[in-house]
Design an enzyme around this catalytic site. Sequence first.
Site, PDB file in Angstrom:
ATOM      1  N   HIS A   1       2.057  -0.964   7.680  1.00 30.92           N
ATOM      2  CA  HIS A   1       2.875  -1.558   8.735  1.00 30.92           C
ATOM      3  C   HIS A   1       4.274  -2.001   8.289  1.00 30.92           C
ATOM      4  CE1 HIS A   1       2.228  -3.602  12.905  1.00 30.92           C
ATOM      5  NE2 HIS A   1       3.074  -2.588  12.926  1.00 30.92           N
TER       6      HIS A   1
ATOM      7  N   CYS B   1       2.992  -9.384  12.455  1.00 28.13           N
ATOM      8  CA  CYS B   1       2.529  -8.450  11.424  1.00 28.13           C
ATOM      9  C   CYS B   1       3.547  -7.987  10.396  1.00 28.13           C
ATOM     10  CB  CYS B   1       1.910  -7.227  12.100  1.00 28.13           C
ATOM     11  SG  CYS B   1       0.636  -7.636  13.298  1.00 28.13           S
TER      12      CYS B   1
END
Length: 492
Positions: A146, A91
Amino acid sequence: MSNNRRDFLKSLTASILAPAVSVEAEASASQRLHSTATPQRKQPNVLLMICDDLGYGDLGSYGSKLPTPTLDHLAEEGVRCARHNAAHPICSASRAALLTGRYAARSHTPGALFPHAKVAMAREEQTLANLFKAKGYRTHAIGKWHLGDEAGYLPTDRGFDSFYGVPYSDDMQPLPLMRNGDTLESDTDRDELTPRYTEEALKLLTQRASEPFFLYLAYSYPHDPARGSKAFRGRSAFGAYGDAVEEIDWSVGRLMDALKRGGQHDDTIVLFTSDHGPWFQGSPGNTRGRKGSTFEGGVRVPFLVRWPKHVPAGVTCEAWTSHLDVLPTLAKWCSLDTPRLPIDGSDVSAAFLHQKTMEERSVLYFSPAGGREMVHGIRSGPWKLRVAQGTGEIYINDQGMGREHYLLPQPELYNLESDPMEGFDIADRHSDVVQRLLAEIDRQLESFPDTTRTQYAELRSRPASRITPPGAAPRIQHGPLPDWAWEPPERR
């Protein structure tokens, strides 16, 4: 009436009514805009959409049976990339590379950030949003960020004028819904993320403004545990994962409709992709491996490009492209300034616009196993050389902490054109290619931070046992082989 029938009718009613409400809201916004639509601009708008854990084989245009009519139509109206990879198979690292054009090891971005992490993407990095903003664009981030959840690392600190979304993945808790730097909900309803992102995006797309926009829309799904809202829950024949993907397809349709009604349909570059391969559910297509893996299934992603009158319609791009190329390509198309820091990607306009063969380039593969970004291999054109592998499950990222990296006893070479599943090691048939790519790894690492070079040097001093078969997880053998073990002479 049975409970199953009641549940079915409730689900059907919800699936019909919920989108209708959104369409009505969009129509109202369109009426306000109708008389004030601005003429075509020199600088195009940019809508960059990225999913979380969507697999290479999860769209109809990539061979899936899962219904994605809107995205399939998007592919028909533009270019579908057959050989496009994320820069990293996890991610945070992948998103950092997409937004900076640089490997995450350069920006000191860990594979996946956890809540309140003390590290994040380095402050000196320039993002796409920084470059667009410097050219007068309105810059907006919606969805999963993120790349740091502390002050100084949020989207509004990285070039975005506004942010609406969540700071990290849907499997982390609590999951706050934020606007800019403020928390709107301390632990938001995960089921409603996709429709809420959609409504926020629609508000931005229907704003009257003279400046072009850059909208970065990062869907939270179909990351596990995949969720669909009430309107889509139980609707797909492909389970909860299918619900999530079908709702994203619906969302993209609403945004494309809004662009058309606002007169921006042909003046907006639309990009759709995923951050890396699928995790436990979803399809990596005709590739080996999944999220977290440096086999192709961990990094190969769908990538669609639509830009009428520039990008040809209904074309499949066979060039080898990467998320690293997004920044330099958009910089060329939108006349953005050159970033201060050197980038790893290239302008691939020739491939997208004219289907020209790109000059052969070398791309590194980094593994996040064990919490470090470790070099596992390199690809140049169709040739992929694997030099290392992490311990644990070889096909999926299904082992938690404690994973370690080992140098393979012999490098493995695969031709991805003839062997996309990486099932036939042909290193012994092409020793010249092996040596060339080994030298290229050393050459490229010369420009990386000391930590990356040191980790690679340590890796080379930690070989797996010579009994490790090609394509397998490292075998760890201390001392001589047992009496019963046999190996061919070339592995001794």
